[in-house]
Design an enzyme around this catalytic site. Structure first.
Site, PDB file in Angstrom:
ATOM      1  N   CYS A 181       0.794  -1.291   0.068  1.00 29.32           N
ATOM      2  CA  CYS A 181      -0.112   0.020   0.154  1.00 29.32           C
ATOM      3  C   CYS A 181       0.898   1.163  -0.008  1.00 29.32           C
ATOM      4  O   CYS A 181       1.956   1.044   0.646  1.00 29.32           O
ATOM      5  CB  CYS A 181      -0.824  -0.136   1.465  1.00 29.32           C
ATOM      6  SG  CYS A 181      -1.523   1.496   1.781  1.00 29.32           S
ATOM      7  N   THR A 183      -0.709   4.507   0.206  1.00 30.10           N
ATOM      8  CA  THR A 183      -1.843   5.543   0.597  1.00 30.10           C
ATOM      9  C   THR A 183      -1.098   6.490   1.279  1.00 30.10           C
ATOM     10  O   THR A 183      -1.579   7.797   1.095  1.00 30.10           O
ATOM     11  CB  THR A 183      -2.964   4.978   1.365  1.00 30.10           C
ATOM     12  OG1 THR A 183      -3.613   4.048   0.314  1.00 30.10           O
ATOM     13  CG2 THR A 183      -4.056   6.094   1.734  1.00 30.10           C
TER      14      THR A 183
HETATM   15  P1  5GP Z   1      -0.443  -6.791   4.371  1.00 38.18           P
HETATM   16  O1  5GP Z   1      -1.185  -7.942   5.439  1.00 38.18           O
HETATM   17  O2  5GP Z   1      -0.035  -7.166   2.915  1.00 38.18           O
HETATM   18  O3  5GP Z   1       0.284  -5.784   5.175  1.00 38.18           O
HETATM   19  O4  5GP Z   1      -1.761  -5.778   4.163  1.00 38.18           O
HETATM   20  C1  5GP Z   1      -2.960  -6.393   3.371  1.00 38.18           C
HETATM   21  C2  5GP Z   1      -4.120  -5.436   3.342  1.00 38.18           C
HETATM   22  O5  5GP Z   1      -3.506  -4.041   2.419  1.00 38.18           O
HETATM   23  C3  5GP Z   1      -5.185  -5.835   2.545  1.00 38.18           C
HETATM   24  O6  5GP Z   1      -6.094  -6.566   3.141  1.00 38.18           O
HETATM   25  C4  5GP Z   1      -5.927  -4.492   1.961  1.00 38.18           C
HETATM   26  O7  5GP Z   1      -6.709  -3.916   3.106  1.00 38.18           O
HETATM   27  C5  5GP Z   1      -4.795  -3.531   1.660  1.00 38.18           C
HETATM   28  N1  5GP Z   1      -4.310  -3.332   0.381  1.00 38.18           N
HETATM   29  C6  5GP Z   1      -4.300  -4.217  -0.464  1.00 38.18           C
HETATM   30  N2  5GP Z   1      -3.945  -3.595  -1.736  1.00 38.18           N
HETATM   31  C7  5GP Z   1      -3.985  -2.252  -1.645  1.00 38.18           C
HETATM   32  C8  5GP Z   1      -3.718  -1.081  -2.169  1.00 38.18           C
HETATM   33  O8  5GP Z   1      -3.217  -1.340  -3.397  1.00 38.18           O
HETATM   34  N3  5GP Z   1      -3.695  -0.024  -1.680  1.00 38.18           N
HETATM   35  C9  5GP Z   1      -3.756   0.099  -0.129  1.00 38.18           C
HETATM   36  N4  5GP Z   1      -3.929   1.297   0.188  1.00 38.18           N
HETATM   37  N5  5GP Z   1      -4.174  -1.102   0.433  1.00 38.18           N
HETATM   38  C10 5GP Z   1      -3.811  -2.118  -0.032  1.00 38.18           C
END
Ligand code: 5GP
Length: 344
Positions: A181, A183
């Site tokens: 992400c 954001t």
């Molecule tokens: P991780 O466990 O990989 O740290 O986070 C997974 C979460 O990141 C997902 O369940 C979703 O909420 C968020 N996420 C997935 N793809 C994106 C993206 O392209 N942009 C953003 N802002 N959040 C994402």
């Protein structure tokens, strides 16, 4: 303009303090929890760890493996209703069908009677703060009264309450903390995940709802910290990606023999080009995710067992017999340095 001076914490800002414990073996720890939800009439018992609804994580292959250990999979939303019908009944009960607001409720109707075999619906949008989103949750709740509705994402207590009052049983908490992400970089928006979970779970529990901490877990210790912060469920993306069950193509480096796979955010240009290339509003969408190359990790079951083993270990360190007891047994200590990184 307002500024809040209170420091908000991420998983890496704290450690869990060990406490006197009667449990000597990880085997003694019970990771399953039985849930009764605010709106749904269903009762679900399982290990409250969920695979993210990313197309490199929440696949049917992942669900088949994760369900064997009674963990949850939020399937990515690009599965068709025909795909969903192929899933074995024993797996369906540990699966959430994901929809977004843009695609609407139609997919749920297309599944027909079989929808009752599934326990969960996941309503997923990048920004859970719009009125339109709350209205959509209300609509899904009124049409599918018995289903357990997971909805998100938000990261503040007021909006957690609003989504629950709109009909969500479980609110997905987390903006900006995901491994793929960007954001926080693109929009400058987010709340550090540990504090977001502490604040949102307090709000949710006050009105009979639950939260799923989503994003930011980099290791099993972070999953324990999310439960310690009072999350009812913890969702994982990157940690469960890169396996046989959810990788399309494994690339081998000719020189080093190192095997890698692609992992990308669902709001990255890779995903946008793949799924929304004909979208008229495309020129207004900024990519808020990245494409990365991650190590290929083999069988998903091995990783899952490692992660659950870590969770069991936390329980034995803090005297928690059940997953539900983790938050009661948790005292966080704020740290300047969490890990010794001399050997990577
Ligand atoms: P991780 O466990 O990989 O740290 O986070 C997974 C979460 O990141 C997902 O369940 C979703 O909420 C968020 N996420 C997935 N793809 C994106 C993206 O392209 N942009 C953003 N802002 N959040 C994402």
């Amino acid at each position: 303009m307002h500024i809040e001076n209170e420091v908000k914490y991420d998983f890496s800002d704290v450690l869990i303090k060990p406490k006197r414990s009667y449990y000597t073996s990880r085997k003694e720890v019970d990771l399953e929890r039985e849930f009764k939800f605010k709106w749904s009439e269903k009762i679900w018992k399982g290990v409250p760890v969920a695979a993210s609804n990313m197309d490199t994580v929440g696949t049917i292959g992942s669900a088949n493996v994760l369900s064997k250990h009674n963990t949850l999979t939020c399937l990515h939303k690009f599965h068709t209703s025909e795909d969903l019908q192929q899933i074995p009944a024993a797996v369906k009960k540990n699966v959430a069908i994901t929809i977004g607001v843009a695609e609407g409720i139609q997919k749920l109707y297309e599944i027909g009677e079989q929808i009752n075999d599934f326990n969960f619906i996941c309503i997923d949008v990048a920004n859970g703060y719009t009125e339109q989103f709350s209205d959509f949750i209300r609509q899904v709740r009124s049409e599918f009264k018995e289903m357990i509705i997971i909805a998100g994402n938000v990261c503040t207590p007021e909006m957690t309450e609003q989504l629950i009052l709109s009909g969500a049983d479980i609110v997905k908490v987390g903006i900006g903390g995901g491994s793929a992400c960007i954001t926080r970089k693109v929009a400058g928006v987010g709340i550090p995940q540990l504090s977001a979970v502490i604040d949102c779970s307090d709000a949710a529990h006050g009105i009979g709802g639950m939260v799923m901490s989503d994003g930011g877990c980099t290791c099993s210790g972070d999953i324990s910290k999310a439960f310690g912060a009072n999350a009812d469920f913890v969702m994982l993306g990157g940690l469960l990606a890169g396996h046989d069950e959810n990788s399309r193509k494994v690339t081998e480096n000719e020189n080093t023999g190192e095997k890698t796979v692609e992992f990308y955010g669902m709001a990255s240009s890779t995903a946008l080009d793949k799924y929304y290339s004909n979208d008229k509003g495309k020129e207004y969408k900024a990519s808020e995710g990245k494409l990365v190359s991650i190590p290929y990790k083999g069988a998903l079951e091995d990783t899952l067992l490692d992660l659950l083993g870590g969770l069991r270990s936390t329980c034995t360190y803090i005297g928690a017999k059940k997953i539900k007891d983790i938050s009661k047994c948790t005292t966080f200590v704020c740290v300047n340095n969490q890990l010794n990184n001399i050997y990577k």
